[in-house]
Design an enzyme around this catalytic site. Structure first.
Site, PDB file in Angstrom:
ATOM      1  N   TYR A   5      33.630 -25.774  15.204  1.00  0.00           N
ATOM      2  CA  TYR A   5      34.170 -24.465  15.606  1.00  0.00           C
ATOM      3  C   TYR A   5      34.564 -23.647  14.384  1.00  0.00           C
ATOM      4  CZ  TYR A   5      37.744 -21.047  16.955  1.00  0.00           C
ATOM      5  OH  TYR A   5      38.484 -19.895  17.073  1.00  0.00           O
ATOM      6  N   THR A  36      39.852 -16.644  13.047  1.00  0.00           N
ATOM      7  CA  THR A  36      40.903 -17.652  13.197  1.00  0.00           C
ATOM      8  C   THR A  36      41.385 -18.165  11.843  1.00  0.00           C
ATOM      9  OG1 THR A  36      41.232 -19.942  13.904  1.00  0.00           O
ATOM     10  CG2 THR A  36      38.987 -19.310  13.492  1.00  0.00           C
ATOM     11  N   ASP A  37      42.607 -18.675  11.817  1.00  0.00           N
ATOM     12  CA  ASP A  37      43.114 -19.291  10.576  1.00  0.00           C
ATOM     13  C   ASP A  37      42.429 -20.636  10.300  1.00  0.00           C
ATOM     14  OD1 ASP A  37      44.293 -20.813  12.623  1.00  0.00           O
ATOM     15  OD2 ASP A  37      46.338 -20.666  11.833  1.00  0.00           O
ATOM     16  N   GLU A  38      41.700 -21.164  11.291  1.00  0.00           N
ATOM     17  CA  GLU A  38      41.101 -22.493  11.114  1.00  0.00           C
ATOM     18  C   GLU A  38      40.006 -22.490  10.047  1.00  0.00           C
ATOM     19  OE1 GLU A  38      40.506 -24.666  14.786  1.00  0.00           O
ATOM     20  OE2 GLU A  38      42.041 -23.487  15.796  1.00  0.00           O
ATOM     21  N   ASN A  84      53.020 -30.891  17.623  1.00  0.00           N
ATOM     22  CA  ASN A  84      52.586 -30.899  19.030  1.00  0.00           C
ATOM     23  C   ASN A  84      53.614 -31.592  19.921  1.00  0.00           C
ATOM     24  OD1 ASN A  84      50.252 -29.567  18.322  1.00  0.00           O
ATOM     25  ND2 ASN A  84      49.057 -31.454  18.083  1.00  0.00           N
ATOM     26  N   LYS A 114      32.993 -20.125  12.799  1.00  0.00           N
ATOM     27  CA  LYS A 114      33.775 -18.889  12.615  1.00  0.00           C
ATOM     28  C   LYS A 114      33.771 -18.488  11.130  1.00  0.00           C
ATOM     29  CE  LYS A 114      35.915 -16.810  15.236  1.00  0.00           C
ATOM     30  NZ  LYS A 114      35.595 -15.702  16.187  1.00  0.00           N
ATOM     31  N   ARG A 132      50.956 -26.684  14.459  1.00  0.00           N
ATOM     32  CA  ARG A 132      50.293 -25.401  14.678  1.00  0.00           C
ATOM     33  C   ARG A 132      51.345 -24.295  14.605  1.00  0.00           C
ATOM     34  NH1 ARG A 132      46.792 -28.349  13.690  1.00  0.00           N
ATOM     35  NH2 ARG A 132      44.857 -28.782  14.809  1.00  0.00           N
TER      36      ARG A 132
HETATM   37  P1  NAD Z   1      38.070 -17.573  25.128  1.00  0.00           P
HETATM   38  O1  NAD Z   1      37.223 -18.793  25.014  1.00  0.00           O
HETATM   39  O2  NAD Z   1      39.215 -17.555  26.055  1.00  0.00           O
HETATM   40  O3  NAD Z   1      37.150 -16.321  25.511  1.00  0.00           O
HETATM   41  C1  NAD Z   1      35.883 -16.094  24.937  1.00  0.00           C
HETATM   42  C2  NAD Z   1      35.178 -15.049  25.763  1.00  0.00           C
HETATM   43  O4  NAD Z   1      33.898 -14.806  25.152  1.00  0.00           O
HETATM   44  C3  NAD Z   1      34.900 -15.481  27.212  1.00  0.00           C
HETATM   45  O5  NAD Z   1      35.210 -14.432  28.102  1.00  0.00           O
HETATM   46  C4  NAD Z   1      33.410 -15.781  27.213  1.00  0.00           C
HETATM   47  O6  NAD Z   1      32.804 -15.556  28.479  1.00  0.00           O
HETATM   48  C5  NAD Z   1      32.902 -14.808  26.158  1.00  0.00           C
HETATM   49  N1  NAD Z   1      31.644 -15.253  25.548  1.00  0.00           N
HETATM   50  C6  NAD Z   1      31.374 -16.495  25.064  1.00  0.00           C
HETATM   51  N2  NAD Z   1      30.095 -16.541  24.622  1.00  0.00           N
HETATM   52  C7  NAD Z   1      29.571 -15.302  24.811  1.00  0.00           C
HETATM   53  C8  NAD Z   1      28.300 -14.730  24.553  1.00  0.00           C
HETATM   54  N3  NAD Z   1      27.303 -15.458  24.022  1.00  0.00           N
HETATM   55  N4  NAD Z   1      28.103 -13.431  24.870  1.00  0.00           N
HETATM   56  C9  NAD Z   1      29.084 -12.690  25.428  1.00  0.00           C
HETATM   57  N5  NAD Z   1      30.307 -13.190  25.728  1.00  0.00           N
HETATM   58  C10 NAD Z   1      30.546 -14.486  25.409  1.00  0.00           C
HETATM   59  O7  NAD Z   1      38.527 -17.261  23.627  1.00  0.00           O
HETATM   60  P2  NAD Z   1      39.905 -16.664  23.085  1.00  0.00           P
HETATM   61  O8  NAD Z   1      40.870 -17.771  22.913  1.00  0.00           O
HETATM   62  O9  NAD Z   1      40.268 -15.484  23.885  1.00  0.00           O
HETATM   63  O10 NAD Z   1      39.459 -16.196  21.633  1.00  0.00           O
HETATM   64  C11 NAD Z   1      38.894 -14.902  21.417  1.00  0.00           C
HETATM   65  C12 NAD Z   1      38.546 -14.749  19.956  1.00  0.00           C
HETATM   66  O11 NAD Z   1      39.726 -14.910  19.167  1.00  0.00           O
HETATM   67  C13 NAD Z   1      37.539 -15.777  19.451  1.00  0.00           C
HETATM   68  O12 NAD Z   1      36.669 -15.138  18.563  1.00  0.00           O
HETATM   69  C14 NAD Z   1      38.403 -16.808  18.728  1.00  0.00           C
HETATM   70  O13 NAD Z   1      37.683 -17.432  17.683  1.00  0.00           O
HETATM   71  C15 NAD Z   1      39.516 -15.927  18.191  1.00  0.00           C
HETATM   72  N6  NAD Z   1      40.817 -16.602  18.003  1.00  0.00           N
HETATM   73  C16 NAD Z   1      41.370 -17.348  19.019  1.00  0.00           C
HETATM   74  C17 NAD Z   1      42.613 -17.933  18.820  1.00  0.00           C
HETATM   75  C18 NAD Z   1      43.288 -18.729  19.909  1.00  0.00           C
HETATM   76  O14 NAD Z   1      44.344 -19.326  19.670  1.00  0.00           O
HETATM   77  N7  NAD Z   1      42.773 -18.751  21.139  1.00  0.00           N
HETATM   78  C19 NAD Z   1      43.277 -17.786  17.597  1.00  0.00           C
HETATM   79  C20 NAD Z   1      42.671 -17.020  16.595  1.00  0.00           C
HETATM   80  C21 NAD Z   1      41.453 -16.433  16.811  1.00  0.00           C
HETATM   81  P1  TYD Z   2      44.267 -26.597  20.860  1.00  0.00           P
HETATM   82  O1  TYD Z   2      45.078 -25.876  21.873  1.00  0.00           O
HETATM   83  O2  TYD Z   2      42.954 -27.190  21.264  1.00  0.00           O
HETATM   84  O3  TYD Z   2      44.073 -25.597  19.618  1.00  0.00           O
HETATM   85  P2  TYD Z   2      43.457 -25.897  18.132  1.00  0.00           P
HETATM   86  O4  TYD Z   2      42.837 -27.221  18.106  1.00  0.00           O
HETATM   87  O5  TYD Z   2      42.442 -24.800  18.005  1.00  0.00           O
HETATM   88  O6  TYD Z   2      44.617 -25.754  17.209  1.00  0.00           O
HETATM   89  O7  TYD Z   2      45.140 -27.768  20.255  1.00  0.00           O
HETATM   90  C1  TYD Z   2      46.406 -27.511  19.670  1.00  0.00           C
HETATM   91  C2  TYD Z   2      46.919 -28.824  19.106  1.00  0.00           C
HETATM   92  O8  TYD Z   2      47.163 -29.715  20.207  1.00  0.00           O
HETATM   93  C3  TYD Z   2      45.917 -29.543  18.211  1.00  0.00           C
HETATM   94  O9  TYD Z   2      46.623 -30.193  17.174  1.00  0.00           O
HETATM   95  C4  TYD Z   2      45.271 -30.555  19.119  1.00  0.00           C
HETATM   96  C5  TYD Z   2      46.390 -30.921  20.075  1.00  0.00           C
HETATM   97  N1  TYD Z   2      45.969 -31.307  21.437  1.00  0.00           N
HETATM   98  C6  TYD Z   2      46.473 -32.482  22.005  1.00  0.00           C
HETATM   99  O10 TYD Z   2      47.254 -33.214  21.390  1.00  0.00           O
HETATM  100  N2  TYD Z   2      46.068 -32.790  23.271  1.00  0.00           N
HETATM  101  C7  TYD Z   2      45.204 -32.024  23.984  1.00  0.00           C
HETATM  102  O11 TYD Z   2      44.854 -32.387  25.143  1.00  0.00           O
HETATM  103  C8  TYD Z   2      44.719 -30.819  23.390  1.00  0.00           C
HETATM  104  C9  TYD Z   2      43.765 -29.930  24.129  1.00  0.00           C
HETATM  105  C10 TYD Z   2      45.139 -30.489  22.115  1.00  0.00           C
END
Ligand code: NAD
Ligand code: TYD
Length: 350
Positions: free
Chosen positions: A156, A131-133, A255, A160, A220
């Site tokens: 988090y 992630t970019d975070e 947001n 990562k 974001r």
């Molecule tokens: P998500 O939470 O939707 O899915 C995570 C999946 O991992 C789930 O299916 C869960 O059951 C599985 N999982 C969790 N713990 C596990 C374990 N111990 N063993 C096996 N499986 C396990 O997450 P996502 O949003 O799809 O993100 C996927 C990846 O991409 C993550 O690594 C996240 O850090 C990265 N990522 C997410 C975003 C975003 O905006 N969602 C952005 C950049 C990077």
């Molecule tokens: P989120 O979807 O949790 O992603 P991330 O924190 O990983 O960027 O949140 C996106 C943005 O929205 C973040 O600035 C937090 C804000 N946010 C709210 O304002 N209200 C909410 O209920 C949630 C879940 C997020």
């Protein structure tokens, strides 16, 4: 025939990646390893789960013996590692599960890959999706580059960042063939409604308050999930060993502006008078340590591999809203039971 392990394939991004690989590469056996936490949902893959080049294994990456056994059994040629605990708010209330899965789980996979590949790494690849975070929080200007120093601010992002460092350390120390990408915020179908966009769609549809942290001024950079899956496909096949690529949409929104856009889209789709849903916007207590701004400079992946986002945000939001409205059962299913308890604890007691 190649055998590819995708971890976390039942989650949001993982399910889009699994679908893309199963459909596009019939000569790959895709093994989806997922322990099915609250975020994992096999419904996400029901359209492809009977295809002959797909297998699901329920398993926890925290179990090192199981990881070694699976790698021994399948002799994976490649790993796309997406399994993670992924929600910042949950990392604030329960950091330990993030440390276990995101750090220890990743090391278990690295060890298992190292064990079976040993010195025969030709054609092998361990791809860590991050992630970019990890880069921390930007001020009003500037972008995250691949060379930006890590400065994670939440449990988090710290977990990562730690896993990214370990992946690079295994490359440097053991010559493990790795590649890493750091992507901005994803949105699209099948995202669990703890994250901002599906949470807002769910609440607007049910006429419930839309909780906005602080003043809604945090920024974001949003990318449609299928554009991320396309980038992952490209990096897996064409990325250079040991390299990192940033992936982002060049699509920054505060947001509050994003929520207003969603409200307008939903007012139209639900036949409500313009402005109706905006009345649901409710400012709530800010997230602890809330990062102000994320923004990716994706020049490297664009210039070196030729990737760029395919969708404009308005189009992506429209597709996303249409999907959630067409699949009320999916949302109702994941937003019941444990989710209600989470929601109560996260929002009602704030
Ligand atoms: P998500 O939470 O939707 O899915 C995570 C999946 O991992 C789930 O299916 C869960 O059951 C599985 N999982 C969790 N713990 C596990 C374990 N111990 N063993 C096996 N499986 C396990 O997450 P996502 O949003 O799809 O993100 C996927 C990846 O991409 C993550 O690594 C996240 O850090 C990265 N990522 C997410 C975003 C975003 O905006 N969602 C952005 C950049 C990077
Ligand atoms: P989120 O979807 O949790 O992603 P991330 O924190 O990983 O960027 O949140 C996106 C943005 O929205 C973040 O600035 C937090 C804000 N946010 C709210 O304002 N209200 C909410 O209920 C949630 C879940 C997020």
């Amino acid at each position: 025939m190649k055998t590819i392990l995708i971890t976390g394939g039942a989650g949001f991004i993982g399910s889009h990646v699994v679908r893309r690989f199963v459909n596009k590469y019939p000569d790959y056996l895709i093994v989806n390893l997922d322990t099915l936490t609250y975020a994992g949902n096999l419904e996400n893959l029901k359209d492809i789960d009977t295809l002959p080049n797909y297998q699901f294994v329920k398993g926890d990456i925290n179990e090192s013996v199981l990881m070694n056994t699976l790698f021994e059994k399948y002799q994976f040629d490649g790993v796309l590692h997406l399994a993670a605990e992924s929600h910042v708010d949950r990392s604030i209330s329960d950091p330990m599960s993030f440390i276990m899965t995101n750090i220890v789980g990743t090391v278990n996979l690295l060890n298992a890959a190292r064990e079976i590949w040993k010195d025969k790494t030709e054609g092998k690849r361990f791809y860590h999706i991050s992630t970019d975070e990890v880069y921390g929080s930007l001020g009003e200007t500037g972008f995250f580059l691949e060379t930006t120093s890590y400065d994670p601010k939440s449990p988090y992002s710290a977990s990562k960042a730690s896993s990214d460092h370990l992946v690079r350390a295994y490359h440097n120390t053991y010559n493990l063939p790795v590649v890493i990408t750091n992507c901005s915020n994803n949105y699209g179908p099948n995202q669990f409604p703890e994250k901002l966009i599906p949470l807002a769609i769910h609440n607007i549809s049910h006429n419930k308050p839309i909780p906005i942290y602080g003043k809604g001024e945090n920024i974001r950079d949003w990318l449609y999930v299928e554009d991320h899956a396309a980038a992952i496909d490209l990096v897996f096949h064409a990325g250079k060993n040991g390299e990192t690529y940033n992936i982002g949409g060049h699509n920054e929104w505060t947001n509050i502006a994003l929520i207003r856009q969603l409200c307008q889209t939903l007012d139209k789709k639900l036949g409500r008078a313009p402005g109706t849903s905006e009345g649901l916007i409710t400012y709530v207590k800010d997230r602890a340590g809330h990062d102000l701004r994320y923004a990716i400079d994706a020049t490297k992946i664009q210039q070196e591999l030729g990737w760029k986002p395919s969708l404009q945000f308005e189009e992506g939001i429209e597709k996303t809203v249409d999907w959630y409205l067409a699949n009320p059962g999916w949302l109702a299913n994941v937003a019941s039971g444990a989710y209600e308890k989470y929601y109560e604890k996260q929002y009602t007691s704030r």
